[in-house]
Write a protein that holds these residues in place. Structure first.
Motif, PDB file in Angstrom:
ATOM      1  N   LYS A   1       0.700  -1.314  -0.041  1.00  0.00           N
ATOM      2  CA  LYS A   1      -0.043  -0.060  -0.134  1.00  0.00           C
ATOM      3  C   LYS A   1       0.729   1.192   0.012  1.00  0.00           C
ATOM      4  O   LYS A   1       0.686   2.246  -0.761  1.00  0.00           O
ATOM      5  CB  LYS A   1      -1.192   0.030   1.223  1.00  0.00           C
ATOM      6  CG  LYS A   1      -1.805   1.287   1.259  1.00  0.00           C
ATOM      7  CD  LYS A   1      -3.127   1.103   2.150  1.00  0.00           C
ATOM      8  CE  LYS A   1      -4.093   2.247   2.260  1.00  0.00           C
ATOM      9  NZ  LYS A   1      -4.640   2.386   1.065  1.00  0.00           N
ATOM     10  N   ASP A   2       1.961   1.117   0.796  1.00  0.00           N
ATOM     11  CA  ASP A   2       2.868   2.135   0.781  1.00  0.00           C
ATOM     12  C   ASP A   2       3.406   2.569  -0.704  1.00  0.00           C
ATOM     13  O   ASP A   2       3.341   3.651  -1.080  1.00  0.00           O
ATOM     14  CB  ASP A   2       4.147   2.100   1.811  1.00  0.00           C
ATOM     15  CG  ASP A   2       3.800   2.153   3.006  1.00  0.00           C
ATOM     16  OD1 ASP A   2       2.824   2.505   3.533  1.00  0.00           O
ATOM     17  OD2 ASP A   2       4.396   1.450   3.813  1.00  0.00           O
ATOM     18  N   LEU A   3       3.816   1.685  -1.236  1.00  0.00           N
ATOM     19  CA  LEU A   3       4.436   1.881  -2.759  1.00  0.00           C
ATOM     20  C   LEU A   3       3.443   2.280  -3.620  1.00  0.00           C
ATOM     21  O   LEU A   3       3.688   3.126  -4.481  1.00  0.00           O
ATOM     22  CB  LEU A   3       5.252   0.639  -3.179  1.00  0.00           C
ATOM     23  CG  LEU A   3       6.293   0.334  -2.849  1.00  0.00           C
ATOM     24  CD1 LEU A   3       6.795   0.151  -1.369  1.00  0.00           C
ATOM     25  CD2 LEU A   3       7.187  -1.213  -3.472  1.00  0.00           C
ATOM     26  N   GLU A   4       2.291   1.680  -3.626  1.00  0.00           N
ATOM     27  CA  GLU A   4       1.148   2.169  -4.594  1.00  0.00           C
ATOM     28  C   GLU A   4       0.749   3.527  -4.267  1.00  0.00           C
ATOM     29  O   GLU A   4       0.736   4.343  -5.091  1.00  0.00           O
ATOM     30  CB  GLU A   4       0.056   1.130  -4.437  1.00  0.00           C
ATOM     31  CG  GLU A   4       0.338  -0.206  -4.854  1.00  0.00           C
ATOM     32  CD  GLU A   4      -0.716  -1.385  -4.340  1.00  0.00           C
ATOM     33  OE1 GLU A   4      -1.573  -0.968  -3.671  1.00  0.00           O
ATOM     34  OE2 GLU A   4      -0.696  -2.430  -4.891  1.00  0.00           O
TER      35      GLU A   4
ATOM     36  N   ALA B   1       1.581   6.926  -6.387  1.00  0.00           N
ATOM     37  CA  ALA B   1       0.226   7.816  -6.771  1.00  0.00           C
ATOM     38  C   ALA B   1       0.427   9.258  -6.302  1.00  0.00           C
ATOM     39  O   ALA B   1      -0.260  10.142  -7.127  1.00  0.00           O
ATOM     40  CB  ALA B   1      -1.134   7.318  -6.204  1.00  0.00           C
ATOM     41  N   GLY B   2       1.169   9.334  -5.216  1.00  0.00           N
ATOM     42  CA  GLY B   2       1.466  10.746  -4.834  1.00  0.00           C
ATOM     43  C   GLY B   2       2.575  11.530  -5.242  1.00  0.00           C
ATOM     44  O   GLY B   2       2.994  12.407  -4.815  1.00  0.00           O
ATOM     45  N   HIS B   3       3.153  10.793  -6.436  1.00  0.00           N
ATOM     46  CA  HIS B   3       4.327  11.377  -7.168  1.00  0.00           C
ATOM     47  C   HIS B   3       5.569  11.299  -6.134  1.00  0.00           C
ATOM     48  O   HIS B   3       6.511  12.290  -6.527  1.00  0.00           O
ATOM     49  CB  HIS B   3       3.847  12.864  -7.575  1.00  0.00           C
ATOM     50  CG  HIS B   3       2.920  13.031  -8.242  1.00  0.00           C
ATOM     51  ND1 HIS B   3       2.604  12.618  -9.646  1.00  0.00           N
ATOM     52  CD2 HIS B   3       1.802  13.561  -7.845  1.00  0.00           C
ATOM     53  CE1 HIS B   3       1.395  12.824 -10.067  1.00  0.00           C
ATOM     54  NE2 HIS B   3       0.651  13.462  -9.045  1.00  0.00           N
ATOM     55  N   CYS B   4       5.699  10.179  -5.584  1.00  0.00           N
ATOM     56  CA  CYS B   4       6.746   9.840  -4.896  1.00  0.00           C
ATOM     57  C   CYS B   4       7.480   8.672  -5.388  1.00  0.00           C
ATOM     58  O   CYS B   4       7.194   7.439  -5.402  1.00  0.00           O
ATOM     59  CB  CYS B   4       6.587   9.852  -3.256  1.00  0.00           C
ATOM     60  SG  CYS B   4       8.203   9.273  -2.302  1.00  0.00           S
TER      61      CYS B   4
ATOM     62  N   VAL C   1      -2.293   9.755   8.941  1.00  0.00           N
ATOM     63  CA  VAL C   1      -2.566  10.096   7.672  1.00  0.00           C
ATOM     64  C   VAL C   1      -2.374   9.294   6.690  1.00  0.00           C
ATOM     65  O   VAL C   1      -1.501   8.407   6.755  1.00  0.00           O
ATOM     66  CB  VAL C   1      -1.610  11.413   7.423  1.00  0.00           C
ATOM     67  CG1 VAL C   1      -1.634  11.848   5.935  1.00  0.00           C
ATOM     68  CG2 VAL C   1      -1.483  12.490   8.284  1.00  0.00           C
ATOM     69  N   PRO C   2      -3.584   9.065   5.857  1.00  0.00           N
ATOM     70  CA  PRO C   2      -3.295   8.000   4.884  1.00  0.00           C
ATOM     71  C   PRO C   2      -2.030   7.931   3.978  1.00  0.00           C
ATOM     72  O   PRO C   2      -1.743   9.254   3.790  1.00  0.00           O
ATOM     73  CB  PRO C   2      -4.762   8.253   3.895  1.00  0.00           C
ATOM     74  CG  PRO C   2      -5.573   9.201   4.897  1.00  0.00           C
ATOM     75  CD  PRO C   2      -4.613   9.850   5.634  1.00  0.00           C
ATOM     76  N   PRO C   3      -1.534   6.970   3.602  1.00  0.00           N
ATOM     77  CA  PRO C   3      -0.487   6.827   2.945  1.00  0.00           C
ATOM     78  C   PRO C   3      -0.297   7.591   1.616  1.00  0.00           C
ATOM     79  O   PRO C   3       0.685   8.249   1.157  1.00  0.00           O
ATOM     80  CB  PRO C   3      -0.284   5.346   2.594  1.00  0.00           C
ATOM     81  CG  PRO C   3      -1.016   4.581   3.624  1.00  0.00           C
ATOM     82  CD  PRO C   3      -2.201   5.609   4.092  1.00  0.00           C
TER      83      PRO C   3
ATOM     84  N   MET D   1       0.192  11.186   2.846  1.00  0.00           N
ATOM     85  CA  MET D   1       1.424  11.363   3.288  1.00  0.00           C
ATOM     86  C   MET D   1       2.378  11.163   2.127  1.00  0.00           C
ATOM     87  O   MET D   1       3.551  12.346   2.139  1.00  0.00           O
ATOM     88  CB  MET D   1       1.675  10.233   4.363  1.00  0.00           C
ATOM     89  CG  MET D   1       3.299  10.106   4.663  1.00  0.00           C
ATOM     90  SD  MET D   1       3.621  11.650   5.603  1.00  0.00           S
ATOM     91  CE  MET D   1       2.584  11.658   7.024  1.00  0.00           C
ATOM     92  N   GLY D   2       2.342  10.728   1.238  1.00  0.00           N
ATOM     93  CA  GLY D   2       3.311  10.615   0.106  1.00  0.00           C
ATOM     94  C   GLY D   2       3.362  11.912  -0.804  1.00  0.00           C
ATOM     95  O   GLY D   2       4.522  12.497  -0.975  1.00  0.00           O
ATOM     96  N   GLU D   3       2.207  12.340  -0.746  1.00  0.00           N
ATOM     97  CA  GLU D   3       2.148  13.729  -1.634  1.00  0.00           C
ATOM     98  C   GLU D   3       2.756  14.939  -0.724  1.00  0.00           C
ATOM     99  O   GLU D   3       3.395  15.573  -1.154  1.00  0.00           O
ATOM    100  CB  GLU D   3       0.639  14.012  -1.963  1.00  0.00           C
ATOM    101  CG  GLU D   3       0.034  13.308  -2.959  1.00  0.00           C
ATOM    102  CD  GLU D   3      -1.469  13.284  -3.107  1.00  0.00           C
ATOM    103  OE1 GLU D   3      -1.936  14.103  -2.213  1.00  0.00           O
ATOM    104  OE2 GLU D   3      -2.219  13.038  -4.337  1.00  0.00           O
ATOM    105  N   ILE D   4       2.337  14.938   0.626  1.00  0.00           N
ATOM    106  CA  ILE D   4       2.754  16.016   1.384  1.00  0.00           C
ATOM    107  C   ILE D   4       4.011  15.912   1.667  1.00  0.00           C
ATOM    108  O   ILE D   4       4.789  16.750   1.958  1.00  0.00           O
ATOM    109  CB  ILE D   4       1.839  16.184   2.651  1.00  0.00           C
ATOM    110  CG1 ILE D   4       2.014  15.005   3.361  1.00  0.00           C
ATOM    111  CG2 ILE D   4       0.345  16.534   2.301  1.00  0.00           C
ATOM    112  CD1 ILE D   4       1.265  15.380   5.233  1.00  0.00           C
TER     113      ILE D   4
END
Length: 272
Positions: free
Chosen positions: A17-20, A24-27, A250-252, A255-258
């Motif tokens: 889920k982290d990776l996905e 998706a959050g451009h990380c 915070v949803p992954p 979190m990835g985005e911010i």
């Protein structure tokens, strides 16, 4: 420099889920949390991990972290090193070139303990070198030895191996006895990884990992750190590492985005 987000920022979600969601959050650069990788591979396979990374177009240049290596003795030492070697083999198969190792030496410090640490660091360099990997020694503010950047660099320099370097964690740099001039000991060759966060409205003596917040929202002298990285031509990862239970909620995806946006902003890169 490569803006990166550590999986520990979303501690309670599974690796896939982290990776996905980070992707998706451009990380696109993710610091792997070793326990998550072990759990994923146990239920799937290391080949499936590599396929997932390729499918999502993410890189995993660093894995964190392993502790309990440097001063352990007897059966505890054997267990710690056996586990570490398994993790090294896993990182090799997963194509993760760098592993972060904690300099976590308990007080009191003695000549015997120091000698034990030095022997362990030599062994550490040998083990990672045999596998074509690198280990980044992360100084810990509470460690009896290696609680500051200067000493961490000295310990690594004494070993003299290209497979052993330093991990600069901005939190431990801020709350421990490191000094601004210690940044001068960093070079392009000895610095293998950088972790960033911030801390606000608390005396350094009272700070804890759970108080870590996003870069730029606190009092850590992050611009001075980034300036030094630019001076030495550092091209590795600058990774967001947050151990804040509130932020773990915070949803992954968010979190990835911010997270990646905050690191890019810190580095002066385009946040789009």
């Amino acid at each position: 420099m490569i803006p990166t987000v550590s999986q520990v920022c979303s501690l309670h979600s599974p690796l896939e889920k982290d990776l996905e969601d980070f992707s998706a959050g451009h990380c696109r650069s993710i610091e792997i949390w070793l326990t998550k990788l072990e759990n994923y591979v146990a239920a799937n396979s290391v080949e499936k991990f590599r396929d997932l990374c390729a499918e999502l177009e993410v890189t995993t240049p660093v894995a964190s972290f392993h502790g309990g290596l440097l001063e352990s003795q007897g059966e505890r030492r054997k267990e710690a090193w056996d586990h570490f070697k398994r993790r090294l083999d896993l990182c090799g198969l997963a194509k993760i070139p760098t592993i972060v190792v904690a300099c976590d030496v308990a007080a009191p410090l003695s000549e015997q303990v120091l000698e034990r640490v030095q022997v362990s660091l030599q062994q550490l360099a040998t083990e990672v070198g045999l596998r074509g990997l690198r280990a980044a020694l992360e100084f810990q503010a509470t460690s009896a030895i290696g609680n500051n950047l200067q000493t961490a660099v000295a310990l690594v320099t004494d070993v003299g191996s290209p497979h052993l370097g330093v991990c600069l964690d901005a939190y431990h740099y801020h709350v421990g006895p490191s000094k601004p001039e210690d940044l001068g000991y960093l070079t392009k060759d000895n610095l293998l990884h950088v972790q960033v966060c911030d801390v606000a409205d608390v005396a350094r003596e009272l700070a804890s990992d759970s108080m870590r917040i996003l870069p730029g929202e606190g009092e850590i002298a992050l611009p001075a750190i980034i300036d030094r990285l630019k001076q030495i031509g550092y091209t590795g990862c600058v990774s967001l590492e947050l151990m804040n239970p509130q932020l773990w909620q915070v949803p992954p995806r968010q979190m990835g985005e911010i997270g990646i946006t905050s690191v890019r902003k810190l580095l002066g890169q385009n946040t789009m």
